[in-house]
Design an enzyme around this catalytic site. Structure first.
Site, PDB file in Angstrom:
ATOM      1  N   LYS A  52       0.271  16.281   7.768  1.00  7.73           N
ATOM      2  CA  LYS A  52      -0.400  15.089   8.304  1.00  7.73           C
ATOM      3  C   LYS A  52      -0.280  15.069   9.834  1.00  7.73           C
ATOM      4  CE  LYS A  52       0.379  12.576   4.007  1.00  7.73           C
ATOM      5  NZ  LYS A  52       1.156  11.567   3.252  1.00  7.73           N
ATOM      6  N   GLN A  96       6.292   7.902   3.745  1.00  5.93           N
ATOM      7  CA  GLN A  96       6.115   8.951   2.746  1.00  5.93           C
ATOM      8  C   GLN A  96       6.922   8.621   1.487  1.00  5.93           C
ATOM      9  OE1 GLN A  96       3.891  11.396   3.146  1.00  5.93           O
ATOM     10  NE2 GLN A  96       4.294  12.207   1.126  1.00  5.93           N
ATOM     11  N   ASP A 119      -2.359   3.968   4.152  1.00 10.00           N
ATOM     12  CA  ASP A 119      -2.192   4.582   2.834  1.00 10.00           C
ATOM     13  C   ASP A 119      -2.878   3.752   1.751  1.00 10.00           C
ATOM     14  OD1 ASP A 119      -0.989   7.056   2.545  1.00 10.00           O
ATOM     15  OD2 ASP A 119       1.048   6.281   2.759  1.00 10.00           O
TER      16      ASP A 119
HETATM   17  N1  GUN Z   1       3.589  10.741  -1.832  1.00 11.64           N
HETATM   18  C1  GUN Z   1       2.681  11.386  -2.599  1.00 11.64           C
HETATM   19  N2  GUN Z   1       1.434  11.107  -2.184  1.00 11.64           N
HETATM   20  C2  GUN Z   1       1.541  10.280  -1.125  1.00 11.64           C
HETATM   21  C3  GUN Z   1       0.604   9.651  -0.269  1.00 11.64           C
HETATM   22  O1  GUN Z   1      -0.632   9.768  -0.390  1.00 11.64           O
HETATM   23  N3  GUN Z   1       1.126   8.868   0.707  1.00 11.64           N
HETATM   24  C4  GUN Z   1       2.461   8.693   0.855  1.00 11.64           C
HETATM   25  N4  GUN Z   1       2.888   7.894   1.829  1.00 11.64           N
HETATM   26  N5  GUN Z   1       3.365   9.247   0.077  1.00 11.64           N
HETATM   27  C5  GUN Z   1       2.891  10.041  -0.912  1.00 11.64           C
END
Ligand code: GUN
Length: 291
Positions: A52, A96, A119
């Site tokens: 990211k 995350q 998110d």
């Molecule tokens: N863990 C697995 N997928 C995601 C996601 O799309 N965003 C976040 N923040 N954590 C995750």
């Protein structure tokens, strides 16, 4: 059978976002700024957050990665989120997941300012999604919609079977596809680990979204001829032939299923890169919402 190429499609959308950022900056705007919080050092989470942050750089966003100790208590983490909520330069915040067991995920997600919830996990974002109001869509469902749109695949009137009911993928995906909107109007069946005769449901499907987190779960005898299969799984399995000792596989038994599909996503390079696109598009939208 046609492969839905996540790397290709993600590159297309990233280029579009990059151009838009350039144009915003030429009009005197600041760079979109994404702040990511990583608690502990779960290797999969490290890899996702790393990707990211790299993508931010690639497309002209600013990014901040806040690495916090796995032992951090909930109150301290909430303070970090409050500071990012207050920080005028930060447009989007992501924490995350998964978080360490001693931290309540809901309490953390609920603390994020909904106007920075890129998110799309906050109850306000999910509530608006359910009602069909404009909001941040969770990144993976959003990425899948962007991919379908790129290939001109219309799901209106189709029967979609979603396998898995997570807050992040299965549940929001099932709602988005069933809504009366440009990408929806499908008839949706949401299935999960307690569904009886899952195979019979899958065999009815024009489209299957596999998001159950079990390697090779969807077998060839569960998929009808000509179906579209979207594989959301990212599972690491042992593989002695690899230098790392492991490799990534999806929730779909790809080699057996692919020949009978009209379209299918591979793993890796399928839905994964599209999830990052969804997140980046949300962050850009966060900036545009303020103007
Ligand atoms: N863990 C697995 N997928 C995601 C996601 O799309 N965003 C976040 N923040 N954590 C995750």
């Amino acid at each position: 059978m046609k492969l839905l190429d996540g790397s290709l499609v993600a590159a297309h959308y990233k280029e579009k976002i990059k151009e838009e950022v350039k144009s915003l900056i030429s009009q005197g705007s600041k760079k979109p700024h994404l702040a990511a919080i990583l608690v502990g050092n779960n290797p999969a989470s490290e890899a996702y957050v790393g990707a990211k942050v790299r993508t931010c750089e690639e497309i002209g966003f600013a990014s901040t990665l806040l690495r916090l100790d796995a032992q951090i208590d909930e109150a301290r983490l909430l303070k970090e989120i409050a500071a990012l909520n207050e920080n005028k330069d930060v447009d989007g915040i992501l924490v995350q997941l998964p978080l360490p067991k001693h931290i309540r995920e809901a309490s953390i997600i609920n603390a994020i300012d909904p106007s920075k919830d890129v998110d799309g996990f906050h109850p306000v974002s999910i509530g608006k999604l359910v009602l069909g109001q404009d909001t941040f869509l969770p990144a993976t469902p959003y990425g899948i919609l962007l991919m379908l749109s790129y290939y001109g695949i219309d799901l209106s009137g189709k029967h979609c079977v979603v396998v898995g009911r997570s807050n992040i993928v299965g549940t929001p995906m099932s709602i988005l596809l069933s809504r009366n909107n440009a990408y929806g109007n499908a008839t949706v069946t949401l299935t999960h680990s307690k569904t009886k005769d899952l195979k019979a449901h899958c065999l009815q499907a024009d489209v299957i979204i596999a998001a159950i987190g079990i390697p090779y779960f969807l077998k060839a005898d569960m998929v009808k001829e000509g179906a579209i299969v979207i594989d959301v799984g990212i599972n690491r399995i042992e593989d002695a032939s690899k230098k790392s000792g492991s490799r990534l596989v999806g929730d779909v038994d790809f080699d057996a299923v692919a020949p009978q599909c009209s379209y299918i996503t591979p793993v890796p390079k399928g839905v994964g890169p599209m999830t990052i696109c969804g997140l980046m598009q949300n962050t850009l939208n966060a900036v545009k919402n303020k103007r």
